[in-house]
Motif scaffolding. Structure first.
Motif, PDB file in Angstrom:
ATOM      1  N   ASP A  47      12.533 -68.896 -47.917  1.00  0.00           N
ATOM      2  CA  ASP A  47      11.019 -69.141 -47.015  1.00  0.00           C
ATOM      3  C   ASP A  47      10.780 -70.564 -46.101  1.00  0.00           C
ATOM      4  OD1 ASP A  47      11.620 -67.023 -46.001  1.00  0.00           O
ATOM      5  OD2 ASP A  47       9.261 -65.676 -47.306  1.00  0.00           O
ATOM      6  N   VAL A  85       4.437 -69.940 -39.086  1.00  0.00           N
ATOM      7  CA  VAL A  85       4.553 -69.001 -37.856  1.00  0.00           C
ATOM      8  C   VAL A  85       5.323 -67.561 -38.577  1.00  0.00           C
ATOM      9  CG1 VAL A  85       6.560 -69.080 -36.114  1.00  0.00           C
ATOM     10  CG2 VAL A  85       4.774 -70.481 -36.308  1.00  0.00           C
ATOM     11  N   LEU A  86       6.303 -67.456 -39.739  1.00  0.00           N
ATOM     12  CA  LEU A  86       7.115 -67.052 -40.641  1.00  0.00           C
ATOM     13  C   LEU A  86       6.025 -66.169 -40.791  1.00  0.00           C
ATOM     14  CD1 LEU A  86       9.401 -68.793 -42.287  1.00  0.00           C
ATOM     15  CD2 LEU A  86       9.878 -68.070 -40.510  1.00  0.00           C
ATOM     16  N   ARG A  87       4.794 -66.002 -41.144  1.00  0.00           N
ATOM     17  CA  ARG A  87       4.157 -65.226 -42.183  1.00  0.00           C
ATOM     18  C   ARG A  87       2.837 -64.554 -40.892  1.00  0.00           C
ATOM     19  NH1 ARG A  87       3.691 -69.167 -46.535  1.00  0.00           N
ATOM     20  NH2 ARG A  87       1.456 -69.666 -44.977  1.00  0.00           N
ATOM     21  N   GLY A  88       3.615 -64.772 -39.524  1.00  0.00           N
ATOM     22  CA  GLY A  88       2.186 -64.131 -38.725  1.00  0.00           C
ATOM     23  C   GLY A  88       2.268 -62.856 -38.456  1.00  0.00           C
ATOM     24  N   TYR A  89       3.703 -62.039 -39.483  1.00  0.00           N
ATOM     25  CA  TYR A  89       3.166 -60.869 -38.317  1.00  0.00           C
ATOM     26  C   TYR A  89       3.442 -60.538 -40.209  1.00  0.00           C
ATOM     27  CZ  TYR A  89       3.507 -61.890 -33.630  1.00  0.00           C
ATOM     28  OH  TYR A  89       2.599 -61.994 -32.873  1.00  0.00           O
ATOM     29  N   LYS A  91       4.399 -60.740 -44.962  1.00  0.00           N
ATOM     30  CA  LYS A  91       5.292 -61.222 -45.859  1.00  0.00           C
ATOM     31  C   LYS A  91       6.432 -60.078 -46.583  1.00  0.00           C
ATOM     32  CE  LYS A  91       1.957 -62.084 -49.475  1.00  0.00           C
ATOM     33  NZ  LYS A  91       1.630 -62.558 -50.616  1.00  0.00           N
ATOM     34  N   LEU A  97      12.530 -64.083 -44.207  1.00  0.00           N
ATOM     35  CA  LEU A  97      12.050 -64.769 -42.252  1.00  0.00           C
ATOM     36  C   LEU A  97      12.290 -65.267 -41.909  1.00  0.00           C
ATOM     37  CD1 LEU A  97       8.581 -65.029 -44.726  1.00  0.00           C
ATOM     38  CD2 LEU A  97       8.907 -63.029 -43.351  1.00  0.00           C
ATOM     39  N   ASP A 101      10.834 -63.254 -35.162  1.00  0.00           N
ATOM     40  CA  ASP A 101      10.344 -62.580 -35.511  1.00  0.00           C
ATOM     41  C   ASP A 101       8.859 -62.498 -36.615  1.00  0.00           C
ATOM     42  OD1 ASP A 101      12.272 -60.894 -35.747  1.00  0.00           O
ATOM     43  OD2 ASP A 101      12.888 -60.940 -37.071  1.00  0.00           O
ATOM     44  N   GLY A 102       8.827 -63.757 -36.109  1.00  0.00           N
ATOM     45  CA  GLY A 102       7.550 -64.530 -36.695  1.00  0.00           C
ATOM     46  C   GLY A 102       6.259 -64.636 -35.645  1.00  0.00           C
ATOM     47  N   ASN A 103       4.928 -64.688 -35.498  1.00  0.00           N
ATOM     48  CA  ASN A 103       3.925 -65.710 -34.472  1.00  0.00           C
ATOM     49  C   ASN A 103       4.344 -67.436 -33.741  1.00  0.00           C
ATOM     50  OD1 ASN A 103       2.044 -65.802 -32.594  1.00  0.00           O
ATOM     51  ND2 ASN A 103       0.050 -64.771 -34.057  1.00  0.00           N
TER      52      ASN A 103
END
Length: 247
Positions: A47, A85-89, A91, A97, A101-103
């Motif tokens: 990630d 951004v990657l962890r926006g929704y 983990k 990730l 698909d992130g925020n």
């Protein structure tokens, strides 16, 4: 190599170390220098690489705005933002990730030059709208150089530059969808301003998984036919003002 000395084995054979302790011959395994990675650390490294690669693409995409006039920590700050951004929704799928698909909204207000926050130099807020048909609209209010901008010494003209860029981070690809420059003279304007306007960029949503809009302010001094750019690493406001994941 190991040798027998006075009836005791001393030295190393493979990863085994032999030594004498008192009247005993002790054999030990040599510690390995390699640390075995757990699945969690492997996923985290994957990630991290995804975020780092995405940050590098964004830096290249907006080079015409930041002009490489940024603080020394910009690369690391952008990589950290991409991790957010990657962890926006969540983990849940750590190690798989991706930006689409992130925020992507977590990139809004990122400053390419930490010394020059765009809100300290631009005294209005462009409104960006992403339509479902693929149109990106950027609405600007009436603009007056002396009313809406910070004016540095020796500056005679201000250029407001806005770019909309489409990204496919999986392929590390980007394309400039629209680019606009608005030049404002400082001293020839009285109380009047440039009329409100809307910039429209048509985007093929099926081609990109992220849309990012950035804004920069360029400071110009003109003497006759000679024009100089006043921007520097200490004076270069550039920021991301809107983002969207169409897919």
């Amino acid at each position: 190599m190991a040798i027998i000395e006075n009836g005791y084995l001393r030295g190393q054979i493979g990863n085994l170390v032999n030594r004498k302790v008192g009247n005993k011959n002790v054999v030990q395994t040599k510690p390995s220098d390699k640390l075995k990675q757990t699945q969690w650390t492997q996923n985290a490294a994957t990630d991290f690489g995804t975020a780092s690669a995405a940050g590098a693409v964004i830096r290249r995409a907006f080079r015409s705005l930041h002009l490489d006039m940024h603080d020394s920590g910009m690369h690391n700050r952008l990589q950290q933002h991409m991790q957010r951004v990657l962890r926006g929704y969540g983990k849940r799928y750590s190690g798989m990730l991706n930006v689409s698909d992130g925020n992507i909204q977590r990139l809004v207000d990122f400053q390419f030059n930490e010394k020059c926050h765009i809100h300290d130099y631009l005294y209005c807020d462009p409104q960006v709208t992403f339509e479902s048909n693929g149109t990106t609209s950027i609405s600007l209010p009436s603009l007056n150089a002396q009313r809406n901008f910070h004016i540095p010494k020796n500056c005679s003209h201000i250029i407001l530059k806005i770019e909309t860029v489409g990204f496919n981070f999986g392929f590390r690809h980007f394309e400039t969808i629209g680019s606009h420059e608005i030049e404002l003279p400082i001293y020839s304007q009285q109380g009047e301003g440039i009329d409100p306007q809307t910039l429209v960029h048509d985007v093929n949503n099926t081609k990109y998984n992220s849309i990012v809009v950035s804004l920069a302010i360029l400071y110009i001094t003109k003497y006759g036919n000679h024009t100089s750019l006043l921007n520097s690493k200490d004076l270069n406001p550039v920021g991301i003002i809107a983002t969207y994941n169409p897919l």
